[in-house]
Design an enzyme around this catalytic site. Structure first.
Site, PDB file in Angstrom:
ATOM      1  N   HIS A   1       0.793  -1.227   0.000  1.00  0.00           N
ATOM      2  CA  HIS A   1       0.000   0.000   0.000  1.00  0.00           C
ATOM      3  C   HIS A   1       0.826   1.278   0.000  1.00  0.00           C
ATOM      4  O   HIS A   1       0.274   2.371  -0.071  1.00  0.00           O
ATOM      5  CB  HIS A   1      -0.943   0.022   1.213  1.00  0.00           C
TER       6      HIS A   1
HETATM    7  C1  UD1 Z   1      -1.815   5.679   6.062  1.00  0.00           C
HETATM    8  C2  UD1 Z   1      -0.469   6.085   6.648  1.00  0.00           C
HETATM    9  C3  UD1 Z   1       0.519   4.943   6.483  1.00  0.00           C
HETATM   10  C4  UD1 Z   1      -0.030   3.648   7.045  1.00  0.00           C
HETATM   11  C5  UD1 Z   1      -1.368   3.368   6.407  1.00  0.00           C
HETATM   12  C6  UD1 Z   1      -1.982   2.107   6.949  1.00  0.00           C
HETATM   13  C7  UD1 Z   1       0.064   8.478   6.495  1.00  0.00           C
HETATM   14  C8  UD1 Z   1       0.928   9.461   5.827  1.00  0.00           C
HETATM   15  N1  UD1 Z   1       0.089   7.243   5.973  1.00  0.00           N
HETATM   16  O1  UD1 Z   1      -1.620   5.525   4.670  1.00  0.00           O
HETATM   17  O2  UD1 Z   1       1.706   5.263   7.171  1.00  0.00           O
HETATM   18  O3  UD1 Z   1       0.874   2.610   6.770  1.00  0.00           O
HETATM   19  O4  UD1 Z   1      -2.242   4.479   6.666  1.00  0.00           O
HETATM   20  O5  UD1 Z   1      -3.112   1.775   6.250  1.00  0.00           O
HETATM   21  O6  UD1 Z   1      -0.590   8.802   7.456  1.00  0.00           O
HETATM   22  N2  UD1 Z   1      -9.078   5.256   1.993  1.00  0.00           N
HETATM   23  C9  UD1 Z   1     -10.326   4.683   1.985  1.00  0.00           C
HETATM   24  N3  UD1 Z   1     -10.878   4.369   3.197  1.00  0.00           N
HETATM   25  C10 UD1 Z   1     -10.256   4.590   4.364  1.00  0.00           C
HETATM   26  C11 UD1 Z   1      -8.984   5.183   4.345  1.00  0.00           C
HETATM   27  C12 UD1 Z   1      -8.409   5.502   3.153  1.00  0.00           C
HETATM   28  O7  UD1 Z   1     -10.922   4.444   0.957  1.00  0.00           O
HETATM   29  O8  UD1 Z   1     -10.820   4.262   5.423  1.00  0.00           O
HETATM   30  C13 UD1 Z   1      -8.442   5.561   0.686  1.00  0.00           C
HETATM   31  C14 UD1 Z   1      -8.653   6.958   0.212  1.00  0.00           C
HETATM   32  O9  UD1 Z   1      -8.808   6.930  -1.163  1.00  0.00           O
HETATM   33  C15 UD1 Z   1      -7.358   7.657   0.545  1.00  0.00           C
HETATM   34  C16 UD1 Z   1      -6.350   6.523   0.417  1.00  0.00           C
HETATM   35  O10 UD1 Z   1      -7.044   5.358   0.823  1.00  0.00           O
HETATM   36  O11 UD1 Z   1      -7.108   8.720  -0.284  1.00  0.00           O
HETATM   37  C17 UD1 Z   1      -5.130   6.680   1.281  1.00  0.00           C
HETATM   38  O12 UD1 Z   1      -5.504   6.929   2.653  1.00  0.00           O
HETATM   39  P1  UD1 Z   1      -4.570   7.852   3.579  1.00  0.00           P
HETATM   40  O13 UD1 Z   1      -5.146   7.927   4.934  1.00  0.00           O
HETATM   41  O14 UD1 Z   1      -4.278   9.095   2.864  1.00  0.00           O
HETATM   42  O15 UD1 Z   1      -3.198   7.076   3.638  1.00  0.00           O
HETATM   43  P2  UD1 Z   1      -2.844   5.529   3.651  1.00  0.00           P
HETATM   44  O16 UD1 Z   1      -2.302   5.158   2.324  1.00  0.00           O
HETATM   45  O17 UD1 Z   1      -3.970   4.709   4.181  1.00  0.00           O
END
Ligand code: UD1
Length: 354
Positions: free
Chosen positions: A201
Site C-alpha cells: 500500500h
Molecule cells: C496511512 C499512513 C501509512 C499507514 C497506512 C496504513 C500516512 C501518511 N500514511 O496511509 O503510514 O501505513 O495508513 O493503512 O498517514 N481510503 C479509503 N478508506 C479509508 C482510508 C483511506 O478508501 O478508510 C483511501 C482513500 O482513497 C485515501 C487513500 O485510501 O485517499 C489513502 O488513505 P490515507 O489515509 O491518505 O493514507 P494511507 O495510504 O492509508
C-alpha cells in the site's frame, strides 16, 4: 490525571489498545480517546475497535481523505478545540501517520505534554511521508517511548535529551500476544498447506502504475505455484481499478481488507509474507514467519538484524527470486527482539504515572 489518546489510521488502533487497557487498571485516571477519522471505512477502522475491545472513540473528527496538507490541517483545526476543552495532562500519539504529526503539533503549541509511542524509528528516506511525520513528532515530544535500541540511538544522534527517551518494547506485539489464541478461531476453512500472504500500500510503490502492473503480473505468475492471498488496501484497490481492470488475475486472490484477527491468523499460517507495511515486518518477526519486504529501506532494522525479515527491494524480478528461494527452503533464522514480550504497555503506563 487525564490522558488523551489520538488514533487515526489502521496501524494506530492495535498500538493504542493495550495502553488504553493498561491505564484502566489504575484509579484516578480519566482517558479520552480521539479518532481523527483519517481511516473511516468500516473495514479499516470500526472492526478493529470491536476486535481489540476498545470502546468507540469519545470524539471522532471525521477528517477523511485528502492531500497531506489538507488532511493534516483538518486534523489540527478539529483537534485544537478538543485539547482546549479537555486540558489533558498528556497527549499520547502513536506511530507515524499524519494524525500523529498533526496532534503533536497542536498539543505542543498549546503547552500540553506529548508522549510518542513508537518513537525513534528512521528509514532515512524523506520521500516517505511517514519519515517526515516521525522526525517532527519526535522533536516535539516530551517523552519518547521506543520499541528497540536502534531508535534510542537515532534520537540521541538527533540531540534529544537522554532523560526523555525510554526503551519500552513494542506495543503492537502486546496486542499480538494477547490476541493470538483468539485469532486461531479466525483461520479460514480449507486453507492450502502452503500459501503466501501479500500486502502492498506504500504510495512510493502502488502509485507507480508501471510498477504495480509488473508486480501484479509477477504475483499472478507465481500463483500457479502456490496460492497467494492479497488483502487489498483501499489506496491499492483504487489504483488497480483505475488502471488494470482489464488485467486477468488468475490464481492471485484479491480480498477486501481483513479484520485484525483474520489477518493475524493468516500471517501465522503463511509460508511467507510479502509486504511493504511497517507493522507486518514486526509481526512476522515475532511469529517467526519469513517476510520479504518490498522496499529499499526500513525504519525497523531490528526485524532484519534479529528477525525473519529480508529487504528485497522493489524490483518484481528480485521479489520473485526471493520468494522462490524461500519456497525452496532458504529460510532465514530469526529470533524475537528484546522487550517484545507483551509488557510494553505496562512499562509505558508505569513511566507516565511516575
Ligand atoms: C496511512 C499512513 C501509512 C499507514 C497506512 C496504513 C500516512 C501518511 N500514511 O496511509 O503510514 O501505513 O495508513 O493503512 O498517514 N481510503 C479509503 N478508506 C479509508 C482510508 C483511506 O478508501 O478508510 C483511501 C482513500 O482513497 C485515501 C487513500 O485510501 O485517499 C489513502 O488513505 P490515507 O489515509 O491518505 O493514507 P494511507 O495510504 O492509508
Amino acid at each position: 490525571m487525564i490522558f488523551l489518546h489520538v488514533v487515526g489510521a489502521r496501524p494506530n488502533f492495535m498500538k493504542a489498545a493495550p495502553v488504553f487497557r493498561e491505564f484502566k487498571k489504575h484509579s484516578g485516571i480519566r482517558q479520552v480517546l480521539v479518532h481523527t477519522g483519517q481511516h473511516y471505512d468500516s473495514a479499516m477502522s470500526d472492526v478493529f475497535f470491536q476486535q481489540l475491545g476498545i470502546p468507540a472513540a469519545d470524539i471522532n473528527l471525521q477528517v477523511g481523505s485528502g492531500t497531506h496538507a489538507q488532511q493534516t490541517a483538518q486534523i489540527m483545526s478539529g483537534f485544537e478545540p478538543v485539547v482546549l476543552r479537555h486540558r489533558p495532562d498528556w497527549v499520547l500519539v502513536y506511530g507515524d501517520v499524519n494524525s500523529t504529526l498533526a496532534a503533536s503539533l497542536v498539543s505542543s503549541k498549546l503547552g500540553i505534554r506529548v508522549a510518542h509511542v513508537e518513537a525513534g524509528l528512521r528509514s532515512f528516506d524523506r520521500s516517505m511521508p511517514e519519515e517526515i511525520n516521525r522526525l517532527v513528532t519526535d522533536q516535539l515530544s516530551d517523552l519518547l517511548l521506543t520499541p528497540s535500541i536502534d531508535a534510542n540511538r537515532n534520537l540521541q544522534r538527533e540531540g534529544i535529551a537522554n532523560e526523555k527517551i525510554h526503551m519500552v518494547g513494542n506495543v503492537m506485539i502486546d496486542t499480538l500476544i494477547q490476541m493470538l489464541p483468539e485469532s486461531d478461531k479466525h483461520l479460514p476453512f480449507g486453507l492450502p498447506a502452503k500459501f503466501a500472504l501479500v500486502t502492498l500500500h506504500r504510495p512510493g510503490n502502488v502509485d507507480n502504475t508501471d510498477w504495480l502492473k509488473e508486480m501484479l503480473s509477477a504475483l499472478n505468475d507465481l500463483s500457479s505455484q502456490l496460492t497467494i492471498f492479497f488483502p487489498v488496501h483501499p489506496r491499492t484497490r483504487a489504483r488497480i481499478e483505475q488502471h488494470y481492470s482489464e488485467m486477468k488475475l488468475g490464481g492471485l486472490k484479491l480480498l477486501d481488507p481483513l479484520p485484525y484477527l483474520s489477518f493475524l491468523a493468516l500471517q501465522k499460517a503463511a509460508s511467507v509474507v510479502i509486504t511493504d507495511s511497517g507493522g507486518v515486518q514486526e509481526e512476522t518477526t515475532y511469529l517467526g514467519v519469513p517476510c520479504l519486504t518490498v522496499r529499499n529501506n526500513t525504519e525497523r532494522p531490528v526485524t532484519i538484524e534479529t528477525g525473519t525479515n529480508i529487504l528485497v527491494g522493489t524490483d518484481p524480478k528480485r521479489v520473485r527470486k526471493a520468494l522462490e528461494n524461500v519456497l525452496a527452503g532458504g529460510l532465514k533464522p530469526g529470533s524475537v527482539p528484546p522487550l517484545w514480550d507483551g509488557k510494553a504497555s505496562e512499562r509505558i503506563v508505569r513511566i507516565l504515572m511516575a
